[in-house]
Design a protein around this motif. Structure first.
Motif, PDB file in Angstrom:
ATOM      1  N   GLU A  36       1.077  -1.226   0.093  1.00 14.31           N
ATOM      2  CA  GLU A  36       0.077   0.129  -0.056  1.00 14.31           C
ATOM      3  C   GLU A  36       0.953   1.092  -0.198  1.00 14.31           C
ATOM      4  O   GLU A  36       1.750   1.363   0.942  1.00 14.31           O
ATOM      5  N   MET A  61      -1.371  -1.129  -4.156  1.00 12.16           N
ATOM      6  CA  MET A  61      -2.609  -0.365  -4.112  1.00 12.16           C
ATOM      7  C   MET A  61      -2.173   1.207  -3.797  1.00 12.16           C
ATOM      8  O   MET A  61      -1.291   1.469  -2.662  1.00 12.16           O
ATOM      9  N   TYR A  63      -2.810   4.844  -2.942  1.00 14.18           N
ATOM     10  CA  TYR A  63      -3.987   5.837  -2.337  1.00 14.18           C
ATOM     11  C   TYR A  63      -3.524   7.295  -2.521  1.00 14.18           C
ATOM     12  O   TYR A  63      -2.600   7.838  -1.677  1.00 14.18           O
ATOM     13  N   LYS A 152     -15.444   0.749  -5.809  1.00 15.21           N
ATOM     14  CA  LYS A 152     -14.257   0.031  -5.847  1.00 15.21           C
ATOM     15  C   LYS A 152     -12.999   0.444  -6.424  1.00 15.21           C
ATOM     16  O   LYS A 152     -13.262   1.336  -7.211  1.00 15.21           O
ATOM     17  N   PRO A 153     -12.059   0.311  -5.930  1.00 15.38           N
ATOM     18  CA  PRO A 153     -10.798   0.568  -6.497  1.00 15.38           C
ATOM     19  C   PRO A 153     -10.716   0.303  -7.756  1.00 15.38           C
ATOM     20  O   PRO A 153     -11.015  -0.702  -8.404  1.00 15.38           O
ATOM     21  N   GLU A 155      -8.179  -0.309 -11.518  1.00  7.67           N
ATOM     22  CA  GLU A 155      -6.996  -0.832 -11.680  1.00  7.67           C
ATOM     23  C   GLU A 155      -6.213  -0.189 -12.910  1.00  7.67           C
ATOM     24  O   GLU A 155      -6.819   0.192 -13.886  1.00  7.67           O
ATOM     25  N   ILE A 177      -8.533   9.141  -6.429  1.00  6.54           N
ATOM     26  CA  ILE A 177      -9.330   7.834  -6.929  1.00  6.54           C
ATOM     27  C   ILE A 177      -8.218   6.759  -6.409  1.00  6.54           C
ATOM     28  O   ILE A 177      -7.091   6.632  -7.170  1.00  6.54           O
ATOM     29  N   PRO A 178      -8.519   5.719  -5.537  1.00  6.81           N
ATOM     30  CA  PRO A 178      -7.518   4.548  -5.387  1.00  6.81           C
ATOM     31  C   PRO A 178      -7.684   3.843  -6.648  1.00  6.81           C
ATOM     32  O   PRO A 178      -8.663   3.419  -7.048  1.00  6.81           O
ATOM     33  N   TYR A 179      -6.608   3.041  -6.868  1.00  7.40           N
ATOM     34  CA  TYR A 179      -6.409   2.045  -7.905  1.00  7.40           C
ATOM     35  C   TYR A 179      -5.224   1.053  -7.581  1.00  7.40           C
ATOM     36  O   TYR A 179      -4.255   1.414  -6.629  1.00  7.40           O
ATOM     37  N   ARG A 180      -5.534  -0.067  -8.148  1.00  9.17           N
ATOM     38  CA  ARG A 180      -4.610  -1.014  -7.977  1.00  9.17           C
ATOM     39  C   ARG A 180      -3.325  -0.775  -9.271  1.00  9.17           C
ATOM     40  O   ARG A 180      -3.804  -0.918 -10.312  1.00  9.17           O
ATOM     41  N   ASP A 208     -12.197  -0.188 -15.034  1.00  8.30           N
ATOM     42  CA  ASP A 208     -12.945   0.262 -13.935  1.00  8.30           C
ATOM     43  C   ASP A 208     -13.956  -0.657 -13.423  1.00  8.30           C
ATOM     44  O   ASP A 208     -14.969  -0.937 -14.221  1.00  8.30           O
TER      45      ASP A 208
END
Length: 232
Positions: A36, A61, A63, A152-153, A155, A177-180, A208
């Motif tokens: 993270e 991940m 943030y 949901k996060p 990608e 926007i959180p993303y993997r 998405d």
């Protein structure tokens, strides 16, 4: 910003770091759980850590914590005691840490061969070139804009040195926007799985899960993100 100017200045940022994060290097143990990273685009110290993630072919991940943001910055203060970035959390080892140089040394020790590449261990020179890269994109990805949070996060398949990926990450950062993050730098063993997933070797590639959208092309992705999540 004019599209041509946008790409040219993003390319200049890549050149300022001599393509740092373009290729994967010697890989070590792979983490079972996602790392993270609390950071924001435009931060030169965060840039160094993202380069390390690309070189080590590590997913994380992300943030985004741009200035003025309220979504994830309080979490960093709560967990680490201060608003300082980057901030890494490794659920595999229980480590949580600030300071880009410490994070980089940790990542290469645990997930590499223990040797930090010269591009990331030149001290003041590394910092100066990272700052120069940020100067080519002043404020981009560094300040929050109102947005709705995805359920949901997202990608993103990317690698640090790509000027087109940078443009996409800046908007994700601005909108908190959180993303993997899936790193697929040149030489990455993750490229084969990405090719099977996407059908061609081109980045950025965004998925998405909230809308089912899959898309290439940074300009299209930026337009999509703003239409879907920015609050005007």
């Amino acid at each position: 910003m004019n599209r041509t100017l946008d790409v040219v200045t993003s390319l200049a940022a890549t050149l300022a770091r001599l393509g740092g994060g373009l290729r994967s290097g010697h890989l070590g143990e792979r983490p079972d759980k996602l790392l993270e990273l609390y950071e924001f685009e435009g931060c030169p110290y965060c840039r160094k850590v993202r380069e390390a993630l690309s070189i080590l072919d590590l997913e994380a991940m992300i943030y985004p914590c741009p200035r003025g943001g309220s979504r994830f910055r309080p979490i960093v203060k709560e967990r680490g005691g201060k608003h300082q970035f980057p901030f890494l959390v490794d659920p595999n080892t229980g480590v949580a840490m600030y300071e880009s140089n410490d994070i980089i040394a940790y990542l290469f020790r645990v997930y590499g061969d223990g040797e930090v590449p010269i591009s990331l261990r030149l001290g003041p020179i590394t910092n100066a070139t990272a700052m120069l890269a940020s100067a080519w994109r002043p404020g981009f990805g560094g300040f929050a804009r109102p947005s709705s949070a995805p359920e949901k996060p997202l990608e993103l398949w990317s690698f640090e040195a790509s000027p087109f990926c940078r443009i996409t990450r800046e908007v994700l950062s601005t909108l908190e926007i959180p993303y993997r993050l899936h790193n697929v730098a040149k030489g990455s063993p993750s490229r084969q799985a990405f090719l099977a997933r996407s059908g061609k070797m081109q980045v950025p590639f965004l998925h998405d899960p909230n809308t089912g959208v899959d898309m290439f092309e940074s300009a299209d992705i930026v337009d999509y993100l703003r239409r879907t999540y920015e609050v005007r």
